[in-house]
Design a protein around this motif. Structure first.
Motif, mmCIF file in Angstrom:
data_model
loop_
_atom_site.group_PDB
_atom_site.id
_atom_site.type_symbol
_atom_site.label_atom_id
_atom_site.label_comp_id
_atom_site.label_asym_id
_atom_site.label_seq_id
_atom_site.Cartn_x
_atom_site.Cartn_y
_atom_site.Cartn_z
ATOM 1 N N GLN A 286 0.817 -1.204 0.000
ATOM 2 C CA GLN A 286 0.000 0.000 0.000
ATOM 3 C C GLN A 286 0.851 1.254 0.000
ATOM 4 O OE1 GLN A 286 -3.474 0.182 0.314
ATOM 5 N NE2 GLN A 286 -3.774 -2.005 0.253
ATOM 6 N N ARG A 435 -3.815 3.205 -4.809
ATOM 7 C CA ARG A 435 -4.044 2.680 -3.473
ATOM 8 C C ARG A 435 -4.850 3.655 -2.612
ATOM 9 N NH1 ARG A 435 -3.606 -2.448 -4.126
ATOM 10 N NH2 ARG A 435 -1.503 -3.232 -4.355
ATOM 11 N N VAL A 436 -5.100 4.833 -3.122
ATOM 12 C CA VAL A 436 -5.770 5.846 -2.313
ATOM 13 C C VAL A 436 -7.229 5.450 -2.101
ATOM 14 C CG1 VAL A 436 -6.494 8.247 -2.261
ATOM 15 C CG2 VAL A 436 -4.223 7.661 -3.078
ATOM 16 N N GLN A 437 -7.667 5.542 -0.853
ATOM 17 C CA GLN A 437 -9.041 5.178 -0.528
ATOM 18 C C GLN A 437 -9.944 6.411 -0.479
ATOM 19 O OE1 GLN A 437 -10.528 2.209 0.165
ATOM 20 N NE2 GLN A 437 -8.706 0.982 -0.194
ATOM 21 N N ALA A 438 -9.455 7.478 0.079
ATOM 22 C CA ALA A 438 -10.232 8.713 0.166
ATOM 23 C C ALA A 438 -9.240 9.854 0.287
ATOM 24 C CB ALA A 438 -11.150 8.687 1.386
ATOM 25 N N VAL A 439 -9.665 11.042 -0.113
ATOM 26 C CA VAL A 439 -8.779 12.200 0.001
ATOM 27 C C VAL A 439 -9.450 13.229 0.901
ATOM 28 C CG1 VAL A 439 -7.302 13.754 -1.270
ATOM 29 C CG2 VAL A 439 -8.227 11.772 -2.416
ATOM 30 N N THR A 456 -4.776 14.895 3.029
ATOM 31 C CA THR A 456 -4.386 13.539 3.407
ATOM 32 C C THR A 456 -4.861 12.557 2.357
ATOM 33 O OG1 THR A 456 -4.613 14.135 5.714
ATOM 34 C CG2 THR A 456 -4.549 11.801 5.209
ATOM 35 N N ASP A 458 -5.620 8.971 2.127
ATOM 36 C CA ASP A 458 -5.846 7.842 3.018
ATOM 37 C C ASP A 458 -5.714 6.528 2.244
ATOM 38 O OD1 ASP A 458 -6.528 6.440 5.258
ATOM 39 O OD2 ASP A 458 -8.672 6.532 4.829
ATOM 40 N N THR A 459 -5.016 5.574 2.838
ATOM 41 C CA THR A 459 -4.911 4.253 2.231
ATOM 42 C C THR A 459 -5.387 3.214 3.224
ATOM 43 O OG1 THR A 459 -2.675 3.946 3.028
ATOM 44 C CG2 THR A 459 -2.915 4.891 0.852
ATOM 45 N N ALA A 460 -5.422 1.962 2.797
ATOM 46 C CA ALA A 460 -5.888 0.888 3.673
ATOM 47 C C ALA A 460 -4.755 0.315 4.503
ATOM 48 C CB ALA A 460 -6.530 -0.210 2.848
ATOM 49 N N SER A 461 -3.618 0.971 4.529
ATOM 50 C CA SER A 461 -2.506 0.355 5.231
ATOM 51 C C SER A 461 -2.716 0.429 6.728
ATOM 52 C CB SER A 461 -1.202 1.028 4.857
ATOM 53 O OG SER A 461 -1.127 2.265 5.488
ATOM 54 N N SER A 464 -1.237 3.550 9.584
ATOM 55 C CA SER A 464 -1.583 4.962 9.552
ATOM 56 C C SER A 464 -2.543 5.360 10.663
ATOM 57 C CB SER A 464 -2.157 5.332 8.197
ATOM 58 O OG SER A 464 -3.109 4.396 7.820
ATOM 59 N N GLY A 467 -1.819 8.776 13.116
ATOM 60 C CA GLY A 467 -1.556 10.006 12.381
ATOM 61 C C GLY A 467 -0.426 9.881 11.397
ATOM 62 N N THR A 471 0.285 12.772 4.493
ATOM 63 C CA THR A 471 -0.385 14.060 4.591
ATOM 64 C C THR A 471 0.541 15.169 4.113
ATOM 65 O OG1 THR A 471 -1.613 13.284 6.508
ATOM 66 C CG2 THR A 471 -1.561 15.636 6.166
ATOM 67 N N VAL B 95 -13.260 13.495 -0.129
ATOM 68 C CA VAL B 95 -13.616 12.916 -1.424
ATOM 69 C C VAL B 95 -13.523 11.406 -1.292
ATOM 70 C CG1 VAL B 95 -12.854 12.603 -3.784
ATOM 71 C CG2 VAL B 95 -12.893 14.874 -2.813
ATOM 72 N N ARG B 100 -14.084 2.922 -4.158
ATOM 73 C CA ARG B 100 -13.552 2.527 -2.852
ATOM 74 C C ARG B 100 -14.622 2.204 -1.829
ATOM 75 N NH1 ARG B 100 -9.156 0.786 -4.722
ATOM 76 N NH2 ARG B 100 -7.429 2.221 -4.853
ATOM 77 N N ALA B 125 -12.159 0.976 2.888
ATOM 78 C CA ALA B 125 -11.142 0.172 3.553
ATOM 79 C C ALA B 125 -10.070 1.050 4.163
ATOM 80 C CB ALA B 125 -10.512 -0.807 2.569
ATOM 81 N N GLY B 126 -10.165 2.349 3.988
ATOM 82 C CA GLY B 126 -9.168 3.266 4.527
ATOM 83 C C GLY B 126 -9.118 3.206 6.034
ATOM 84 N N ARG B 128 -8.122 5.813 8.107
ATOM 85 C CA ARG B 128 -8.042 7.072 8.821
ATOM 86 C C ARG B 128 -9.390 7.776 8.852
ATOM 87 N NH1 ARG B 128 -4.189 10.562 10.660
ATOM 88 N NH2 ARG B 128 -4.679 12.710 10.215
#
Lengths: 527, 162
Positions: A286, A435-439, A456, A458-461, A464, A467, A471, B95, B100, B125-126, B128
């Motif tokens: 990831q 790999r980005v899940q959300a921004v 930020t 955000d990934t599924a790793s 994280s 914090g 970012t 976003v 996802r 699956a994020g 954060r």
């Protein structure tokens, strides 16, 4: 269906009886018949019952435990009281780890842990199987994973033994050198070690802190009060103990660290007493993190860690197992990181200068708070007299603000987001867009005053949670919005590209004779 | 950009009041206990009034924030992603690409049921806190939203979502 190694009954019973034996020991002490005194015989009897129960349980566990590797799943049937059948699709396997402690190594057996992305803990633990069997499982799980990942439709390929093939294409990426291990051991601060250091010290002093302080010698020394020196002496001893233990722990943890690449998987092994080894499929990576902590950065060293979605956040024992390179030359680390994810130059765009002002104000407030506390202490306790001397700390404010500002930056590559932060522990995160899940675009009330925001990716790793997501701190608000949109666009673009690639490959496989290396080994194995 | 149902302010205000009452009760009670008992002999007389003032001020702040939150909250179903804007002190613009989305929940707390509102929660699956909740929807709108998000997530479903 296969069973565990018979020796696992003995090993598991041993650890189990240590637990249950202790439990029954406590029960025996508490519920000892005869009122006041503890009846030794009944306590020993209860402990014996505990141990026997533990052994019986472990024997039953061994008898009930069955596992099997099929074409596309790994099946486990287990449980003594509550029974459970578990099927793990091979394509979802994230990591396969092998762990061996000293006792288990002597017996020639090993524990195998299989991680997937879901769930709060390790999905499958085989405790214990034969060493060779563990290696075989890892290899076959990998083969299953790689075929499954590249071609989900293909079925009916029997489990292959690609022993010779995998031994052939193993390339060593990294091997820790003695001086690197020495530097790592000397400078690493293990949080657990400070606790251990404290415990060791209290044992050494016989639970009497005064015993370790040479009070008679301190008396003759000039200076303020001897009490302060005694405290300082105690602290020094504590730090020394923590440091020694920390160095020893780090040394045994990373002794013989070796990272190799087999096909499309990374394989690591490490440890002096406890032997750890495991695989990280490149397909599942990831985030890459390059860490340059302060003493190491001065010597030109860096570390690299690889994050997958396999380890649940906060899962114990996962620390270190994701570390791809504990310590190496910074150039070498960058080179290896690029071998895994070919990102471009780390040519970062700095936050605007007004971010630096923000840090300066923040640190100035911290100094003001420290001076205020000192003033109150001086006013009411007389412990400190020259409280205003602390105001000299304000000299450090511009330096600190500048260093914080200079060590932050971001870059949107063609295929990766690079984000760096931290002065003491500078981390550079490399996140592939797909790999980005959300921004997230965040602006606190203080950031908004200066038109700043943090973006930020955000990934599924798993790492994280604290914090540590990638970012970009304190970028210009509008630039932040631009970045958010750009990351999202490129995510979609990369996903489409990958989708295209995959369908193309599948068509290629179905239509024409398999010519690539991976397929060639497959057909060899099937004979 | 879609706004929330204005009625959601009732839910938020009630929650703010309950929380303020609990917190205020705790500090005023503590101050009262300190002055009446022998724990702190020379407790200043202003302690109880100061605690009351603090509790009232915090309650007012909470109410203000709850009111303001409605003005800030916005969301939109865009072509490829769900866009959300929220936060009174820390303004967050999230976003979430449809690719996802792992699953979508719709839920109604007792307070929401009495006011006839619902919340839609979108999971990714994020790691954060990117599991996004959209509160203050009418039950029909929540159902629609859940259904359309589900459709969009299926349409764009790519490979392994991790």
């Amino acid at each position: 269906m296969t069973t565990l190694h018979p020796a696992s009954v003995a090993v598991r019973s041993l650890s189990r009886s240590l637990n249950t034996g202790f439990l029954f020991f406590v029960v025996g002490i508490v519920a000892s018949p005869g009122g006041n005194g503890t009846n030794l015989l009944s306590v020993v009897g209860l402990v014996a019952i505990g141990i026997v129960l533990g052994i019986v349980y472990e024997f039953a566990y061994y008898r009930r435990f069955r596992y099997e590797l099929t074409d596309d799943t790994f099946d486990v049937t287990s449980g003594v009281l509550a029974r459970r059948d578990r099927e793990l699709p091979l394509g979802r396997v994230q990591n396969v780890d092998i762990r061996q402690n000293v006792l288990v190594r002597v017996l020639g057996i090993a524990a195998v842990h299989i991680e997937t992305a879901g769930g709060g803990q390790t999905e499958v633990s085989l405790q214990y199987v034969d060493e060779d069997e563990a290696r075989r499982l890892r290899r076959q799980l990998r083969d299953g994973v790689s075929t499954d990942a590249s071609d989900t439709d293909e079925t009916g390929t029997a489990v292959r033994d690609t022993d010779a093939a995998s031994a052939g294409d193993e390339t060593v990426l990294f091997e820790i050198r003695p001086h690197e291990l020495a530097i790592l051991s000397v400078f690493t601060i293990d949080p657990g070690a400070s606790l251990l250091g404290g415990i060791a010290l209290s044992f050494a002093s016989g639970f009497d802190p005064v015993a370790l302080v040479p009070a008679n010698r301190l008396g003759g020394l000039p200076g303020p009060e001897t009490g302060l020196i005694a405290i300082a002496w105690g602290l020094l001893l504590f730090v020394l103990a923590a440091w020694l233990i920390s160095a020893a722990l780090t040394f045994t943890r990373y002794y013989g660290f070796r990272l190799t690449r087999v096909g499309d998987e990374l394989y690591y092994e490490r440890g002096l007493l406890q032997r750890y080894s495991g695989t990280i499929p490149l397909e599942k990576i990831q985030t890459l993190t390059i860490t340059e902590s302060i003493p190491f950065r001065w010597f030109g060293y860096a570390a690299l860690s690889v994050e997958t979605a396999g380890y649940a956040p906060g899962q114990s024992d996962s620390r270190g197992s994701e570390s791809a390179i504990p310590l190496a030359d910074a150039d070498r680390v960058a080179e290896l990181a690029r071998a895994i994810e070919p990102f471009g130059p780390i040519d970062l765009e700095s936050p605007p200068r007004r971010a630096r002002e923000r840090y300066a104000v923040r640190y100035l407030l911290v100094v003001a708070a420290v001076v205020g506390v000192a003033f109150l202490l001086a006013r009411y306790t007389g412990f400190i007299r020259q409280w205003y001397v602390l105001a000299a700390l304000a000299v450090l404010v511009p330096i600190a603000a500048h260093l914080k500002w200079r060590n932050r930056g971001v870059r949107l590559d063609d295929r990766y987001v690079l984000a760096r932060t931290g002065f003491w522990r500078r981390t550079t995160k490399v996140v592939p867009y797909y790999r980005v899940q959300a921004v997230l675009h965040q602006a606190t009330i203080f950031q908004r005053r200066r038109r700043l925001a943090s973006v930020t990716a955000d990934t599924a790793s798993s790492a994280s949670l604290l914090g540590r997501a990638a970012t970009a701190h304190d970028v210009d608000t509008d630039r932040g919005l631009e970045m958010q949109a750009a990351i999202e666009d490129r995510l979609q673009e990369r996903l489409r590209a990958r989708q295209h690639q995959r369908t193309g490959r599948r068509w290629f496989r179905d239509g024409i004779d398999p010519t690539d290396e991976e397929s060639a080994t497959e057909s060899d194995g099937e004979e | 950009m879609e706004r929330l149902t204005p009625r959601v302010r009732v839910v938020w205000l009630l929650l703010a009041l309950v929380r303020a009452a609990i917190f205020g009760g705790a500090i005023v009670g503590a101050a009262f206990g300190l002055t009446r008992t022998a724990v702190w002999e020379s407790a200043p007389d202003v302690l109880v009034p100061a605690a009351v003032a603090l509790a009232v001020a915090l309650a007012l702040l909470r109410i203000l924030v709850a009111w303001r939150r409605y003005g800030v909250w916005r969301f939109e179903l865009r072509d490829d992603d769900l866009y959300i804007e929220r936060g009174v002190f820390t303004r967050v613009k999230t976003v979430v690409p449809y690719v996802r989305v792992q699953h979508v929940d719709s839920r109604r707390s007792p307070l929401e049921r009495t006011t006839g509102l619902a919340t839609v929660v979108v999971y990714t699956a994020g790691s954060r806190s990117s599991d996004v909740a959209i509160p203050g929807l009418t039950p029909t709108r929540a159902e629609d939203l859940q259904e359309s998000l589900r459709q969009l997530a299926i349409e764009t479903a790519g490979e392994d979502a991790v």
